[in-house]
Write a protein that holds these residues in place. Structure first.
Motif, PDB file in Angstrom:
ATOM      1  N   VAL A 185      -6.383  -5.264  10.400  1.00  0.00           N
ATOM      2  CA  VAL A 185      -7.117  -5.873  11.523  1.00  0.00           C
ATOM      3  C   VAL A 185      -7.023  -7.398  11.418  1.00  0.00           C
ATOM      4  N   ASP A 186      -6.335  -8.017  12.380  1.00  0.00           N
ATOM      5  CA  ASP A 186      -6.135  -9.473  12.343  1.00  0.00           C
ATOM      6  C   ASP A 186      -6.455 -10.031  13.737  1.00  0.00           C
ATOM      7  N   CYS A 187      -7.648 -10.661  13.886  1.00  0.00           N
ATOM      8  CA  CYS A 187      -8.639 -10.877  12.848  1.00  0.00           C
ATOM      9  C   CYS A 187     -10.034 -10.638  13.402  1.00  0.00           C
ATOM     10  N   CYS A 244       1.720  -1.269  16.461  1.00  0.00           N
ATOM     11  CA  CYS A 244       0.802  -2.347  16.837  1.00  0.00           C
ATOM     12  C   CYS A 244      -0.070  -1.897  17.996  1.00  0.00           C
ATOM     13  N   VAL A 245      -1.388  -2.094  17.859  1.00  0.00           N
ATOM     14  CA  VAL A 245      -2.295  -1.865  18.986  1.00  0.00           C
ATOM     15  C   VAL A 245      -3.085  -3.155  19.209  1.00  0.00           C
ATOM     16  N   GLU A 246      -3.395  -3.415  20.466  1.00  0.00           N
ATOM     17  CA  GLU A 246      -4.179  -4.606  20.784  1.00  0.00           C
ATOM     18  C   GLU A 246      -5.536  -4.164  21.295  1.00  0.00           C
ATOM     19  N   GLU A 247      -6.586  -4.688  20.676  1.00  0.00           N
ATOM     20  CA  GLU A 247      -7.939  -4.308  21.098  1.00  0.00           C
ATOM     21  C   GLU A 247      -8.881  -5.479  20.844  1.00  0.00           C
ATOM     22  N   PRO A 248      -9.302  -6.154  21.897  1.00  0.00           N
ATOM     23  CA  PRO A 248     -10.153  -7.329  21.709  1.00  0.00           C
ATOM     24  C   PRO A 248     -11.620  -7.014  21.446  1.00  0.00           C
ATOM     25  N   SER A 292       0.822  -1.218   0.000  1.00  0.00           N
ATOM     26  CA  SER A 292       0.000   0.000   0.000  1.00  0.00           C
ATOM     27  C   SER A 292       0.852   1.262   0.000  1.00  0.00           C
ATOM     28  N   GLY A 293       2.120   1.129   0.398  1.00  0.00           N
ATOM     29  CA  GLY A 293       3.000   2.281   0.461  1.00  0.00           C
ATOM     30  C   GLY A 293       2.688   3.218   1.630  1.00  0.00           C
ATOM     31  N   ARG A 294       1.768   2.829   2.490  1.00  0.00           N
ATOM     32  CA  ARG A 294       1.384   3.661   3.625  1.00  0.00           C
ATOM     33  C   ARG A 294       2.072   3.170   4.902  1.00  0.00           C
ATOM     34  N   ALA A 295       2.079   4.037   5.918  1.00  0.00           N
ATOM     35  CA  ALA A 295       2.464   3.590   7.259  1.00  0.00           C
ATOM     36  C   ALA A 295       1.418   2.582   7.721  1.00  0.00           C
ATOM     37  N   VAL A 296       1.856   1.556   8.427  1.00  0.00           N
ATOM     38  CA  VAL A 296       0.951   0.472   8.794  1.00  0.00           C
ATOM     39  C   VAL A 296       0.766   0.387  10.308  1.00  0.00           C
ATOM     40  N   THR A 297      -0.501   0.291  10.734  1.00  0.00           N
ATOM     41  CA  THR A 297      -0.806  -0.044  12.135  1.00  0.00           C
ATOM     42  C   THR A 297      -1.496  -1.397  12.145  1.00  0.00           C
ATOM     43  N   TYR A 298      -0.881  -2.320  12.866  1.00  0.00           N
ATOM     44  CA  TYR A 298      -1.433  -3.669  12.997  1.00  0.00           C
ATOM     45  C   TYR A 298      -2.371  -3.665  14.195  1.00  0.00           C
ATOM     46  N   VAL A 299      -3.647  -4.001  13.977  1.00  0.00           N
ATOM     47  CA  VAL A 299      -4.633  -4.030  15.062  1.00  0.00           C
ATOM     48  C   VAL A 299      -4.899  -5.494  15.421  1.00  0.00           C
ATOM     49  N   ALA A 300      -4.342  -5.926  16.555  1.00  0.00           N
ATOM     50  CA  ALA A 300      -4.459  -7.323  16.987  1.00  0.00           C
ATOM     51  C   ALA A 300      -5.679  -7.469  17.884  1.00  0.00           C
ATOM     52  N   THR A 301      -6.546  -8.427  17.577  1.00  0.00           N
ATOM     53  CA  THR A 301      -7.767  -8.623  18.374  1.00  0.00           C
ATOM     54  C   THR A 301      -7.667  -9.820  19.308  1.00  0.00           C
ATOM     55  N   GLY A 302      -6.623 -10.634  19.150  1.00  0.00           N
ATOM     56  CA  GLY A 302      -6.493 -11.850  19.964  1.00  0.00           C
ATOM     57  C   GLY A 302      -6.075 -11.543  21.387  1.00  0.00           C
ATOM     58  N   GLN A 303      -6.495 -12.411  22.290  1.00  0.00           N
ATOM     59  CA  GLN A 303      -6.097 -12.293  23.692  1.00  0.00           C
ATOM     60  C   GLN A 303      -5.292 -13.536  24.064  1.00  0.00           C
TER      61      GLN A 303
END
Lengths: 173, 173, 173
Positions: free
Chosen positions: C81-83, C58-62, C24-35
């Motif tokens: 967003v994974d996943c 990386c941010v974590e948000e369940p 995508s050529g963009r800055a990436v934020t990985y949003v982790a939903t797993g606990q």
């Protein structure tokens, strides 16, 4: 030219692989990985055997797949492996717990230099809910990883549904 | 021109079949195979019914599908069968253990000469792990075999995921 | 330009989403939903983390996915967003039984006006047999409905098998 034929239960994946083997114009060796352990499996094996052309060779090998492919591969030959799912189940249930990794690595290392053609048939098993048992979860995970790894070594990857091919990589002529 | 619309649970396969029925320009008869046996199924049936256009006829038939199609088919009519999975489950659970084979053969024999258009909706159920129970395994096997056989008699076969069609045979205009 | 990446267990869907995020050529934020509730999940999370490029946030948000996306979205940013499957499971298991509906509606309402790019990874779980438990059936149903609703808001929908993409909507350049 190796191929991976994926599909669900009774999706027609074996029949498609058999048509592709016939269409290859090569001598065919059918590599059966199933073990006739109970009546139901014996029946499935007999069903597959009845459909096979009489001119095909057949070898049965539940575990040592790489060694079997190495022994039978030839430039003018097509090896039809039916199926990887049973082979994976046999290995994950083996008393030698490290054997699956060794057999998988041997298979992946063998493929790039193998002469002739190999057609792998395998069940897609990862599209239902995540199963409860740890062993079944491992089975689903290893099947998925194996398909990804094999797909990289195959020129053709086909997903079969209702007997109809959906080409994911390469082409069906 | 008959069609087979396959997809997973809540994949949008019924909604696609309803759009195709509308687009056919024909009078539509909705053939419901579900039986409102418990609260959950009654709710699903009500959900489907609320979405149906008011001009459509509706017949309910859990078992004798071929006879129902024969009775309602006409050159200017589209029959929408929703769904084969419930019909298969009804037949496999029937006290008359030979009835499923008879009904299946009657359906496959009827299709080639049937006037008008039939849209069959069915669940793809064979892409998870092989279930433990023999009855469930038989259900998965018979569903897969039925889809293969019907796909040969249909001009159009579509796999639906996330509400989006993936054409396996024929085309969607 | 939002994307929905669907696939089975170990189908390669996360790896594909990561490649699309890179491309995508963009800055990436990985949003982790797993606990990381047990050893197996902690291991899966570590496996995913080891593969991520070091430059990604990386941010974590369940649970509160819409609020998290709103807080981090920007025109020059790609949110991965994974996943969704773990997020859905977290919400359906939450003591606040109405929270899932509220979170889902907030997510669907947010997407059309969200700047930048979002890549959603989710498991296709509805292609096996219908599970016995009512909670699991609800999980399968809600996952299917969510995929249909999200697919309408996404420009690109891809189904992944054996690591290979099958484009259902839009295109992969």
């Amino acid at each position: 030219m190796h191929s991976l034929i994926l599909g669900g239960a009774r999706s027609g994946k074996s029949a498609l692989a058999e048509r592709l083997a016939q269409a290859s114009g090569r001598a065919v060796t059918y590599v059966a990985t199933g073990q006739a352990g109970d009546g139901e499996m014996a029946e499935r094996i007999a069903h597959h055997r009845a459909r096979r052309p009489p001119g095909w060779d057949c070898v049965e090998e539940p575990l040592a797949l790489a060694a079997t492919l190495r022994a039978h591969a030839a430039a003018d030959r097509c090896l039809l492996v039916d199926c990887l799912t049973l082979w994976l189940g046999n290995l994950l249930g083996d008393a030698d717990t490290g054997r699956f990794e060794r057999e998988r690595e041997a298979l992946l290392a063998l493929l790039p230099g193998l002469p002739g053609q190999v057609l792998f048939v395998s069940n897609e098993v990862g599209l239902g809910i995540v199963p409860m048992g740890a062993l079944t979860r491992r089975f689903v995970d290893e099947a998925g990883r194996l398909h990804q790894a094999l797909a990289q070594h195959c020129d053709r990857v086909v997903f079969v549904a209702a007997g109809l091919p959906l080409v994911l990589k390469g082409r069906i002529d």
